[in-house]
Design a protein around this motif. Structure first.
Motif, PDB file in Angstrom:
ATOM      1  N   ARG A  18       0.608  -0.870  -0.271  1.00  0.00           N
ATOM      2  CA  ARG A  18       0.028  -0.420  -0.077  1.00  0.00           C
ATOM      3  C   ARG A  18       0.885   1.335  -0.136  1.00  0.00           C
ATOM      4  NH1 ARG A  18      -4.840  -2.341   4.176  1.00  0.00           N
ATOM      5  NH2 ARG A  18      -5.847  -2.667   2.719  1.00  0.00           N
ATOM      6  N   SER A  22       1.239   4.254  -2.724  1.00  0.00           N
ATOM      7  CA  SER A  22       0.618   5.281  -2.430  1.00  0.00           C
ATOM      8  C   SER A  22       1.754   6.203  -3.099  1.00  0.00           C
ATOM      9  CB  SER A  22       0.077   5.493  -1.172  1.00  0.00           C
ATOM     10  OG  SER A  22      -0.106   7.207  -0.661  1.00  0.00           O
ATOM     11  N   LEU A  28      -3.773   5.389  -7.487  1.00  0.00           N
ATOM     12  CA  LEU A  28      -4.320   4.800  -7.341  1.00  0.00           C
ATOM     13  C   LEU A  28      -5.191   5.677  -6.699  1.00  0.00           C
ATOM     14  CD1 LEU A  28      -4.953   1.640  -8.493  1.00  0.00           C
ATOM     15  CD2 LEU A  28      -5.165   3.085 -10.113  1.00  0.00           C
ATOM     16  N   TYR A  29      -4.972   5.786  -4.955  1.00  0.00           N
ATOM     17  CA  TYR A  29      -5.095   6.527  -2.986  1.00  0.00           C
ATOM     18  C   TYR A  29      -4.123   6.770  -3.103  1.00  0.00           C
ATOM     19  CZ  TYR A  29      -2.885   2.208  -2.682  1.00  0.00           C
ATOM     20  OH  TYR A  29      -1.601   0.993  -2.895  1.00  0.00           O
ATOM     21  N   LYS A  61      -2.859  -3.185  -5.110  1.00  0.00           N
ATOM     22  CA  LYS A  61      -3.257  -1.183  -5.228  1.00  0.00           C
ATOM     23  C   LYS A  61      -4.598  -1.569  -5.523  1.00  0.00           C
ATOM     24  CE  LYS A  61       1.314  -0.763  -6.442  1.00  0.00           C
ATOM     25  NZ  LYS A  61       2.672  -0.637  -7.517  1.00  0.00           N
ATOM     26  N   ILE A  62      -4.882  -2.170  -6.931  1.00  0.00           N
ATOM     27  CA  ILE A  62      -6.354  -1.751  -7.699  1.00  0.00           C
ATOM     28  C   ILE A  62      -7.824  -2.170  -6.493  1.00  0.00           C
ATOM     29  CG2 ILE A  62      -7.974  -3.822  -8.632  1.00  0.00           C
ATOM     30  CD1 ILE A  62      -5.245  -3.758 -10.519  1.00  0.00           C
ATOM     31  N   THR A  64      -7.491  -2.208  -2.811  1.00  0.00           N
ATOM     32  CA  THR A  64      -8.146  -1.075  -2.297  1.00  0.00           C
ATOM     33  C   THR A  64      -8.208   0.419  -3.172  1.00  0.00           C
ATOM     34  OG1 THR A  64      -4.881  -1.310  -1.060  1.00  0.00           O
ATOM     35  CG2 THR A  64      -5.765   0.573  -0.724  1.00  0.00           C
ATOM     36  N   LYS A  65      -7.850   0.684  -4.567  1.00  0.00           N
ATOM     37  CA  LYS A  65      -8.516   1.808  -4.889  1.00  0.00           C
ATOM     38  C   LYS A  65     -10.280   1.419  -4.152  1.00  0.00           C
ATOM     39  CE  LYS A  65     -10.208   4.706  -7.533  1.00  0.00           C
ATOM     40  NZ  LYS A  65     -10.194   5.761  -7.627  1.00  0.00           N
ATOM     41  N   TYR A  66     -10.842   0.275  -4.995  1.00  0.00           N
ATOM     42  CA  TYR A  66     -11.937  -0.493  -5.053  1.00  0.00           C
ATOM     43  C   TYR A  66     -12.314   0.059  -3.923  1.00  0.00           C
ATOM     44  CZ  TYR A  66     -15.706  -3.021  -5.530  1.00  0.00           C
ATOM     45  OH  TYR A  66     -18.054  -3.382  -5.574  1.00  0.00           O
ATOM     46  N   ASP A  68     -11.491   1.459  -1.338  1.00  0.00           N
ATOM     47  CA  ASP A  68     -11.839   2.691  -1.049  1.00  0.00           C
ATOM     48  C   ASP A  68     -13.068   3.136  -1.073  1.00  0.00           C
ATOM     49  OD1 ASP A  68      -9.127   2.769   0.526  1.00  0.00           O
ATOM     50  OD2 ASP A  68      -8.758   4.103  -0.170  1.00  0.00           O
ATOM     51  N   ASP A  69     -12.988   3.459  -3.113  1.00  0.00           N
ATOM     52  CA  ASP A  69     -14.608   4.057  -3.182  1.00  0.00           C
ATOM     53  C   ASP A  69     -16.006   3.903  -3.042  1.00  0.00           C
ATOM     54  OD1 ASP A  69     -12.791   5.398  -5.102  1.00  0.00           O
ATOM     55  OD2 ASP A  69     -13.000   4.463  -6.836  1.00  0.00           O
ATOM     56  N   TYR A 251      -8.966   1.133 -14.236  1.00  0.00           N
ATOM     57  CA  TYR A 251      -7.763   2.202 -13.622  1.00  0.00           C
ATOM     58  C   TYR A 251      -6.954   2.857 -14.199  1.00  0.00           C
ATOM     59  CZ  TYR A 251     -10.516   0.659  -9.581  1.00  0.00           C
ATOM     60  OH  TYR A 251     -11.696   0.576  -8.716  1.00  0.00           O
TER      61      TYR A 251
END
Length: 272
Positions: A18, A22, A28-29, A61-62, A64-66, A68-69, A251
């Motif tokens: 993560r 970042s 992505l986040y 990473k992907i 985490t982005k999903y 988070d959203d 993304y």
């Protein structure tokens, strides 16, 4: 490696990935908090593990982005409670939290203590209740009830990076507990297809990565070929289900897939 034994090694690996995500040029986040829990030793361990399977970086990473959203969406819709099962070194209570939203994080005591003490030392506060325990063996509903969880409030459950390490019976047990006790909820999780668990994908790289995790005491046990059928059997609805290959294209539209494994790794959101 004392520290890795006291706090889940997989938690450190995910946290290190993560941090890397970042710090990209076009991240992505953003997560400036997670690095507080890490050190040179954790970076070394994560680097060695990921050498076996480089695509693990983007998989984390992907997702985490999903997640988070989805979390941000639920909070904007008025969800007032967030439960993170097997939270590890998750930082969303700090990054996404508000005064109106209470986070409940359940994990082993050592992991939660490391997180709590690190945040205190850095004078970072969050509206979060740390609940030490095993959400399968210690009765999830009892753990929540002891910590003033309101079973009538809309709640978002995040089950990230967990179910692959559980048996199918354990997964069903947890979902039934939530379904039968929480009035209004959504729940997001990630999963591999059964082919990954059965080693029938034809991709040796994913088998090698599994082997490395098993050496750390984290074997992969369960995957799903049809999440819709599984959810229907539990009277749950799949509101979203994406392969990480689909999300990778969304993304990172100007990049090509690093590995076919993204077609076998999914994120989804269920609702009661």
């Amino acid at each position: 490696m004392t520290e890795i034994k006291n706090v889940s090694g997989t938690a450190f690996i995910i946290a290190e990935l993560r941090v890397e995500g970042s710090e990209e040029n076009n991240p992505l986040y953003t997560d400036e908090i997670v690095k507080l829990f890490l050190n040179d030793e954790t970076k070394k361990v994560a680097k060695e593990i990921v050498k076996t399977f480089p695509p693990a970086k983007d998989m984390v990473k992907i997702r985490t982005k999903y997640f988070d959203d989805v979390l941000s969406t639920q909070i904007s819709l008025g969800y007032q409670q967030v439960v993170i099962l097997g939270s590890g070194l998750d930082t969303r209570a700090v990054r996404k939290g508000t005064e109106k939203v209470v986070f409940f994080e359940i994990d082993n005591q050592n992991t939660l203590l490391l997180k709590e003490e690190s945040l205190k030392q850095n004078k970072i506060s969050a509206n979060v209740k740390y609940i030490p325990g095993d959400y399968v063996k210690d009765d999830l509903i009892a753990l929540l009830a002891k910590n003033n969880f309101d079973f009538n409030l809309p709640t978002y459950f995040l089950w990230e990076g967990n179910i692959t390490y559980l048996t199918k019976d354990e997964i069903i047990f947890v979902l039934k507990q939530i379904r039968d006790n929480v009035k209004n909820f959504k729940l997001s999780l990630d999963y591999f297809t059964e082919g990954v668990i059965l080693r029938t994908t034809g991709y040796q790289e994913i088998n090698d990565y599994r082997d490395e995790l098993e050496k750390m005491g984290a074997p992969w046990l369960t995957g799903f070929e049809n999440i819709d059928n599984f959810a229907e059997e539990l009277n749950l609805k799949v509101s979203e289900n994406f392969s990480t290959a689909d999300l990778y294209k969304r993304y990172r539209p100007h990049s090509s897939l690093e590995s076919n494994i993204f077609n076998f790794y999914f994120v989804c959101t269920l609702e009661g």
